[in-house]
Design a protein around this motif. Structure first.
Motif, PDB file in Angstrom:
ATOM      1  N   ALA A   1     -63.242  21.990  34.895  1.00 25.14           N
ATOM      2  CA  ALA A   1     -63.885  22.414  36.138  1.00 25.14           C
ATOM      3  C   ALA A   1     -62.843  22.893  37.152  1.00 25.14           C
ATOM      4  O   ALA A   1     -63.037  23.895  37.845  1.00 25.14           O
ATOM      5  CB  ALA A   1     -64.703  21.265  36.721  1.00 25.14           C
ATOM      6  N   GLY A   2     -61.711  22.171  37.226  1.00 27.55           N
ATOM      7  CA  GLY A   2     -60.643  22.586  38.136  1.00 27.55           C
ATOM      8  C   GLY A   2     -60.005  23.898  37.719  1.00 27.55           C
ATOM      9  O   GLY A   2     -59.643  24.724  38.571  1.00 27.55           O
ATOM     10  N   PHE A   3     -59.873  24.100  36.410  1.00 31.40           N
ATOM     11  CA  PHE A   3     -59.302  25.347  35.894  1.00 31.40           C
ATOM     12  C   PHE A   3     -60.216  26.517  36.232  1.00 31.40           C
ATOM     13  O   PHE A   3     -59.757  27.600  36.627  1.00 31.40           O
ATOM     14  CB  PHE A   3     -59.131  25.226  34.377  1.00 31.40           C
ATOM     15  N   THR A   4     -61.525  26.286  36.091  1.00 34.35           N
ATOM     16  CA  THR A   4     -62.493  27.317  36.466  1.00 34.35           C
ATOM     17  C   THR A   4     -62.383  27.623  37.956  1.00 34.35           C
ATOM     18  O   THR A   4     -62.403  28.785  38.377  1.00 34.35           O
ATOM     19  CB  THR A   4     -63.916  26.852  36.132  1.00 34.35           C
ATOM     20  N   ALA A   5     -62.272  26.580  38.748  1.00 32.06           N
ATOM     21  CA  ALA A   5     -62.149  26.762  40.195  1.00 32.06           C
ATOM     22  C   ALA A   5     -60.872  27.506  40.560  1.00 32.06           C
ATOM     23  O   ALA A   5     -60.844  28.273  41.529  1.00 32.06           O
ATOM     24  CB  ALA A   5     -62.181  25.401  40.894  1.00 32.06           C
ATOM     25  N   LEU A   6     -59.792  27.306  39.790  1.00 29.97           N
ATOM     26  CA  LEU A   6     -58.510  27.940  40.101  1.00 29.97           C
ATOM     27  C   LEU A   6     -58.621  29.456  40.091  1.00 29.97           C
ATOM     28  O   LEU A   6     -58.116  30.133  40.991  1.00 29.97           O
ATOM     29  CB  LEU A   6     -57.445  27.483  39.106  1.00 29.97           C
ATOM     30  N   PHE A   7     -59.265  30.004  39.060  1.00 30.43           N
ATOM     31  CA  PHE A   7     -59.392  31.462  38.990  1.00 30.43           C
ATOM     32  C   PHE A   7     -60.156  32.003  40.196  1.00 30.43           C
ATOM     33  O   PHE A   7     -59.783  33.015  40.793  1.00 30.43           O
ATOM     34  CB  PHE A   7     -60.092  31.874  37.692  1.00 30.43           C
ATOM     35  N   SER A   8     -61.228  31.304  40.552  1.00 27.86           N
ATOM     36  CA  SER A   8     -61.992  31.724  41.722  1.00 27.86           C
ATOM     37  C   SER A   8     -61.199  31.497  42.997  1.00 27.86           C
ATOM     38  O   SER A   8     -61.302  32.282  43.952  1.00 27.86           O
ATOM     39  CB  SER A   8     -63.323  30.966  41.778  1.00 27.86           C
ATOM     40  N   ALA A   9     -60.386  30.433  43.033  1.00 28.03           N
ATOM     41  CA  ALA A   9     -59.574  30.163  44.219  1.00 28.03           C
ATOM     42  C   ALA A   9     -58.563  31.283  44.463  1.00 28.03           C
ATOM     43  O   ALA A   9     -58.298  31.655  45.609  1.00 28.03           O
ATOM     44  CB  ALA A   9     -58.841  28.828  44.072  1.00 28.03           C
ATOM     45  N   LEU A  10     -57.988  31.817  43.390  1.00 34.34           N
ATOM     46  CA  LEU A  10     -57.063  32.936  43.538  1.00 34.34           C
ATOM     47  C   LEU A  10     -57.768  34.148  44.142  1.00 34.34           C
ATOM     48  O   LEU A  10     -57.221  34.833  45.010  1.00 34.34           O
ATOM     49  CB  LEU A  10     -56.455  33.293  42.179  1.00 34.34           C
ATOM     50  N   SER A  11     -58.991  34.393  43.690  1.00 30.79           N
ATOM     51  CA  SER A  11     -59.752  35.511  44.241  1.00 30.79           C
ATOM     52  C   SER A  11     -60.112  35.258  45.703  1.00 30.79           C
ATOM     53  O   SER A  11     -60.029  36.160  46.547  1.00 30.79           O
ATOM     54  CB  SER A  11     -61.026  35.738  43.411  1.00 30.79           C
TER      55      SER A  11
ATOM     56  N   SER B   1     -54.475  41.036  37.890  1.00 29.67           N
ATOM     57  CA  SER B   1     -55.811  41.587  38.123  1.00 29.67           C
ATOM     58  C   SER B   1     -55.943  42.930  37.380  1.00 29.67           C
ATOM     59  O   SER B   1     -54.980  43.695  37.327  1.00 29.67           O
ATOM     60  CB  SER B   1     -56.023  41.797  39.621  1.00 29.67           C
ATOM     61  N   PRO B   2     -57.088  43.189  36.761  1.00 33.33           N
ATOM     62  CA  PRO B   2     -58.373  42.474  36.822  1.00 33.33           C
ATOM     63  C   PRO B   2     -58.573  41.396  35.754  1.00 33.33           C
ATOM     64  O   PRO B   2     -59.684  40.871  35.624  1.00 33.33           O
ATOM     65  CB  PRO B   2     -59.385  43.601  36.617  1.00 33.33           C
ATOM     66  N   LEU B   3     -57.530  41.044  34.984  1.00 31.22           N
ATOM     67  CA  LEU B   3     -57.701  40.080  33.901  1.00 31.22           C
ATOM     68  C   LEU B   3     -58.118  38.708  34.420  1.00 31.22           C
ATOM     69  O   LEU B   3     -59.115  38.125  33.964  1.00 31.22           O
ATOM     70  CB  LEU B   3     -56.402  39.970  33.087  1.00 31.22           C
ATOM     71  N   LEU B   4     -57.362  38.149  35.377  1.00 32.92           N
ATOM     72  CA  LEU B   4     -57.676  36.799  35.851  1.00 32.92           C
ATOM     73  C   LEU B   4     -59.031  36.733  36.558  1.00 32.92           C
ATOM     74  O   LEU B   4     -59.790  35.781  36.329  1.00 32.92           O
ATOM     75  CB  LEU B   4     -56.558  36.283  36.760  1.00 32.92           C
ATOM     76  N   PRO B   5     -59.397  37.705  37.408  1.00 31.07           N
ATOM     77  CA  PRO B   5     -60.759  37.661  37.951  1.00 31.07           C
ATOM     78  C   PRO B   5     -61.832  37.737  36.872  1.00 31.07           C
ATOM     79  O   PRO B   5     -62.883  37.092  36.986  1.00 31.07           O
ATOM     80  CB  PRO B   5     -60.799  38.884  38.873  1.00 31.07           C
ATOM     81  N   ALA B   6     -61.577  38.506  35.806  1.00 29.28           N
ATOM     82  CA  ALA B   6     -62.553  38.593  34.708  1.00 29.28           C
ATOM     83  C   ALA B   6     -62.694  37.246  33.999  1.00 29.28           C
ATOM     84  O   ALA B   6     -63.802  36.822  33.643  1.00 29.28           O
ATOM     85  CB  ALA B   6     -62.132  39.667  33.716  1.00 29.28           C
ATOM     86  N   VAL B   7     -61.568  36.546  33.803  1.00 30.47           N
ATOM     87  CA  VAL B   7     -61.628  35.211  33.202  1.00 30.47           C
ATOM     88  C   VAL B   7     -62.392  34.256  34.111  1.00 30.47           C
ATOM     89  O   VAL B   7     -63.218  33.455  33.654  1.00 30.47           O
ATOM     90  CB  VAL B   7     -60.206  34.682  32.935  1.00 30.47           C
TER      91      VAL B   7
END
Length: 471
Positions: A69-79, A415-421
């Motif tokens: 869950a934290g890993f998922t949040a990390l990608f969104s946090a970067l965005s 980007s756009p790889l990490l936002p896509a993940v």
């Protein structure tokens, strides 16, 4: 009433027209206060409240669920960090969607945020009542009767304790952003101390055998628990709602978002490891105040559980305060754009806060907290959060394309790889939520579209004039 043209639904707010210093909100928050807002909105819910519901789904592998869950949040946090630095105004992901994805998508995002923030306030307030009872039982030997400490369906009539903490948060917010931030900082320090106290006690009863059957329900159990636990990460974006109350928003907002998520994830994983090591995972079923129970079992004394329960009472009150704050600022932004009634964007001259909005939101959240069970609230919040976070990942890529030269104080790497993940992970966790949660979400979206086409599309600020956007 005729439906609006597709071009009207896709109209974007030019970045140069977003926000503005004439909003009436006061710029009084620095990096430390912004970070504490995000930590205050995040830290506490997953550990103090939802842990007891997540462990039975994943077993000891709940530790992996927290990481996932934290890993998922990390990608969104970067965005979020990139967009907060580029578009430092109130409204969080709703405002970002306005500038990139068009008005209809922005409305859907804002409607999800109303679900995310408003319902999570109620969900956390429900858990607060459990720890109030723990504290009262340990100090005075009394507890609130079930009729006044649980909602209908959980053996109660009305959850007075949950309503009380919402009203307490309301009192702080009416005083102003700076005063609320100071109170929140004190609460955050107390909650961190309480969690460290639990770890110090819990490690004395740590048994590695409790991890033997590590993932009894396999990957499906881990992902199901992660979907529920994502509820406990929703607060990291709270700083982004304060874009017009930060002294140096472009510099401090990205830092506050990343710092808060890192601190919260580390504490969540540490406490989860100690908790499962100190109690067999099957013993968590039905417990919403599990940390206090573990402490009592290990020490055989009431003093330590009482201290932990006091820390949890303060911690969860901090979450209610900061998430309620975020909800009011999102509605403030939507109201300023004309999508909801103007009353939500009226700023009180003395306090510099949207006072009417704060009162209305507190009334709504207090009612939910008083009459709706916790589990249903937590999952409903998770799906709204995941949907909004997914849109933020899309918005980063779109803004890079339509405004490549605009100033950015932080840029998402690769980007756009990490936002896509990040988008893919959000969609994956959404698929693991229950059919009932999806039904609630679908009904909420239908209601939102009715409100938008019935009111928002006709009162939108963009309906009067949409000047060409700068390239």
């Amino acid at each position: 009433m005729p439906l609006p043209e597709a071009a009207a639904l896709a109209r974007r707010t030019p970045v140069d027209r977003l926000g503005g210093d004439d909003s009436g909100l006061r710029r009084s928050l620095g990096l430390w206060q912004l970070t504490m807002i995000s930590v205050g909105a995040t830290l506490g819910t997953g550990i103090f409240v939802v842990l007891g519901e997540a462990v039975p789904k994943a077993g000891p592998a709940v530790v992996v669920s927290f990481v996932l869950a934290g890993f998922t949040a990390l990608f969104s946090a970067l965005s979020y960090a990139e967009l907060a630095g580029a578009i430092p105004v109130a409204g969080s992901s709703y405002t970002y969607a306005c500038a990139t994805l068009g008005e209809l998508v922005a409305w859907v995002c804002g409607w999800c945020l109303i679900l995310e923030y408003g319902v999570s306030v109620a969900a956390v307030a429900v858990g607060w009542g459990q720890y109030v009872n723990e504290f009262l039982d340990g100090t005075l030997g009394v507890t609130l009767p079930a009729a006044l400490s649980a909602p209908p369906g959980d053996g109660g009539v009305v959850n007075v304790a949950a309503l009380a903490v919402v009203l307490l948060a309301l009192a702080f917010l009416l005083g102003g952003a700076r005063e609320s931030a100071r109170a929140n900082t004190v609460m955050v320090c107390v909650k961190i101390a309480a969690l460290l106290l639990f770890c110090g006690i819990g490690v004395t009863g740590f048994r590695s055998a409790n991890f033997a059957d590590f993932a009894p329900y396999g990957v499906s159990g881990i992902s199901a628990a992660a979907g529920t636990l994502f509820f406990s990460y929703i607060g990291f974006d709270a700083a982004s709602t304060a874009g017009e109350e930060a002294r140096d928003a472009r510099r401090d907002l990205p830092r506050a978002i990343i710092l808060s998520l890192g601190l919260v994830t580390a504490l969540y994983v540490l406490v989860a490891v100690v908790a499962v090591g100190a109690r067999p995972w099957r013993g968590f079923a039905g417990s919403q105040a599990s940390l206090a129970g573990i402490t009592r079992d290990l020490t055989g004394q009431d003093v330590w559980p009482v201290l932990l329960s006091l820390g949890a009472v303060v911690a969860i009150a901090s979450v209610v305060l900061t998430v309620l704050y975020g909800q009011t600022r999102i509605l403030f932004a939507m109201s300023r754009d004309g999508l909801v009634p103007r009353v939500f964007s009226r700023v009180h001259a003395a306090s510099g806060t949207p006072r009417a909005c704060t009162l209305l939101v507190a009334a709504f959240c207090g009612l939910l907290a008083a009459v709706v069970p916790l589990g249903q609230l937590a999952d409903a919040t998770s799906i709204g959060t995941l949907f909004a976070f997914g849109l933020v990942n899309v918005a980063v890529v779109v803004l890079r394309r339509i405004r490549p030269g605009m100033r950015r104080t932080f840029r998402v790497p690769l980007s756009p790889l990490l936002p896509a993940v990040g988008l893919g992970l959000c969609l994956w966790l959404m698929t693991n939520l229950s059919p009932v949660t999806w039904l609630v979400f679908d009904c909420w979206m239908i209601l939102g579209l009715v409100v938008y086409f019935g009111y928002g599309v006709r009162h939108s600020r963009l309906a009067t004039a949409t000047p060409p956007e700068k390239k």
